[in-house]
Design an enzyme around this catalytic site. Structure first.
Site, PDB file in Angstrom:
ATOM      1  N   GLY A 159     -16.981  10.680  -0.592  1.00 35.00           N
ATOM      2  CA  GLY A 159     -16.276   9.433  -0.897  1.00 35.00           C
ATOM      3  C   GLY A 159     -16.260   8.406   0.205  1.00 35.00           C
ATOM      4  N   GLN A 197     -11.055   9.268   6.925  1.00 29.75           N
ATOM      5  CA  GLN A 197     -10.909   7.848   7.261  1.00 29.75           C
ATOM      6  C   GLN A 197      -9.732   7.258   6.488  1.00 29.75           C
ATOM      7  OE1 GLN A 197     -15.111   5.916   7.335  1.00 29.75           O
ATOM      8  NE2 GLN A 197     -15.271   7.780   6.162  1.00 29.75           N
ATOM      9  N   ASN A 198      -9.161   8.063   5.609  1.00 31.53           N
ATOM     10  CA  ASN A 198      -8.102   7.544   4.745  1.00 31.53           C
ATOM     11  C   ASN A 198      -6.767   7.523   5.473  1.00 31.53           C
ATOM     12  OD1 ASN A 198     -10.087   7.457   2.873  1.00 31.53           O
ATOM     13  ND2 ASN A 198      -9.440   9.293   1.759  1.00 31.53           N
ATOM     14  N   SER A 227     -18.730   5.247   2.019  1.00 26.85           N
ATOM     15  CA  SER A 227     -19.987   4.481   1.953  1.00 26.85           C
ATOM     16  C   SER A 227     -20.760   4.594   3.261  1.00 26.85           C
ATOM     17  CB  SER A 227     -19.662   3.013   1.667  1.00 26.85           C
ATOM     18  OG  SER A 227     -18.803   2.513   2.680  1.00 26.85           O
ATOM     19  N   ARG A 287       0.848  -1.210   0.000  1.00 31.70           N
ATOM     20  CA  ARG A 287       0.000   0.000   0.000  1.00 31.70           C
ATOM     21  C   ARG A 287       0.882   1.259   0.000  1.00 31.70           C
ATOM     22  NH1 ARG A 287      -3.030  -3.483   0.000  1.00 31.70           N
ATOM     23  NH2 ARG A 287      -2.952  -2.721  -2.130  1.00 31.70           N
ATOM     24  N   HIS A 340      -8.466   6.746  11.154  1.00 30.94           N
ATOM     25  CA  HIS A 340      -8.081   5.325  11.083  1.00 30.94           C
ATOM     26  C   HIS A 340      -6.573   5.130  10.980  1.00 30.94           C
ATOM     27  CE1 HIS A 340     -12.413   4.316   9.551  1.00 30.94           C
ATOM     28  NE2 HIS A 340     -12.360   4.538  10.843  1.00 30.94           N
TER      29      HIS A 340
END
Ligand code: APR
Length: 230
Positions: free
Chosen positions: A170, A86-87, A172, A56, A104
């Site tokens: 962006g 959250q990225n 959900s 990643r 996160h």
């Protein structure tokens, strides 16, 4: 100055070349999420977890912010802007946003397995078995895994409760507690959702949808907000 709080998720980075989690060909690459993003996964196969995040990180070093990230920087010229993301990538930072809270964790940081408060920058892209903290304990990715507490959720709730405008982009809204932040937004605040899909939603709120990708929808929204403000 009006306070704008932005909750961003994987979708804002999609057009930079980082796949979303739940789209087809999602970021988990065929792994069970428990294998690569949980304390149990780390205990049973730390090498797999290290390899997963190294990959990643290697990819994230090659990507650049897109017009969606840049529009949020522009927004700071006119408003007091707080981003809650959250990225785990650093594209908001690369774009130049000032106030960013990572709910996160962060891909380019490691933390001690003995004390989560010992956090370090990762030089380059590799975190390896045998890399240790100042107390000699193994380092792990500085990521909030499934089943772990979300230490930054309290400040994020506080920020959300101060918003005059709340922008969701962006995400959900499938993963709690992040998805619940919308409930802390004051009743009179404006809420916008920029997403080409249909995030899961609380029916109780009056929300304006912008059904566009971030690179199109955010510049449009920023133009509208700044025009209303002048
Ligand atoms: N622009 C804006 N939104 C987009 C775009 C785009 N170009 N492309 C996709 N989207 C939207 C999708 O429609 C979806 O609503 O982005 C959202 C991505 O949702 P997820 O893949 O579920 O990502 P996210 O909500 O960030 O996931 C939350 O779950 O897996 C965990 O910890 C991980 O932080 C992550 C959390």
């Amino acid at each position: 100055m009006n306070k704008i709080v932005v909750l961003s998720g994987a979708g804002i980075s999609a057009e930079s070349g980082i796949p979303t989690f739940r789209g087809s060909g999602g970021l988990w690459e065929g792994h069970d999420i428990r294998e690569v993003a949980s304390p149990e996964g780390w205990r049973s196969n730390p090498q797999l977890v290290l390899d997963f995040y190294n990959k990643r990180r290697k990819n994230a070093r090659e990507v650049k912010p897109n017009p969606g990230h840049l529009a949020l920087v522009e927004l700071e010229q006119h408003f007091d802007v707080q981003i809650i993301t959250q990225n785990i990538d650093n594209l908001h930072e690369q774009a130049g946003s000032q106030n960013i809270l990572h709910l996160h964790g962060e891909l380019f940081k490691s933390q001690s397995t003995a004390d989560p408060n010992l956090v370090y920058e990762i030089d380059g892209w590799e975190l390896n078995w045998g890399d240790t903290c100042e107390r000699g304990s193994q380092l792990r990715p500085h990521i909030v895994w499934f089943g772990e507490m979300v230490p930054m959720i309290e400040p994020a709730m506080e920020m959300s409760s101060q918003a005059d405008v709340f922008i969701v982009v962006g995400t959900s809204l499938e993963v709690y507690p992040a998805a619940g932040l919308i409930e802390y937004v004051p009743p009179l605040a404006e809420i916008y959702i920029v997403d080409p899909g249909t995030p899961r939603l609380s029916p109780s709120r009056n929300i304006e949808f912008i059904s566009e990708k971030a690179s199109v929808g955010l510049p449009l929204l920023v133009e509208k907000l700044t025009k209303n403000n002048s």
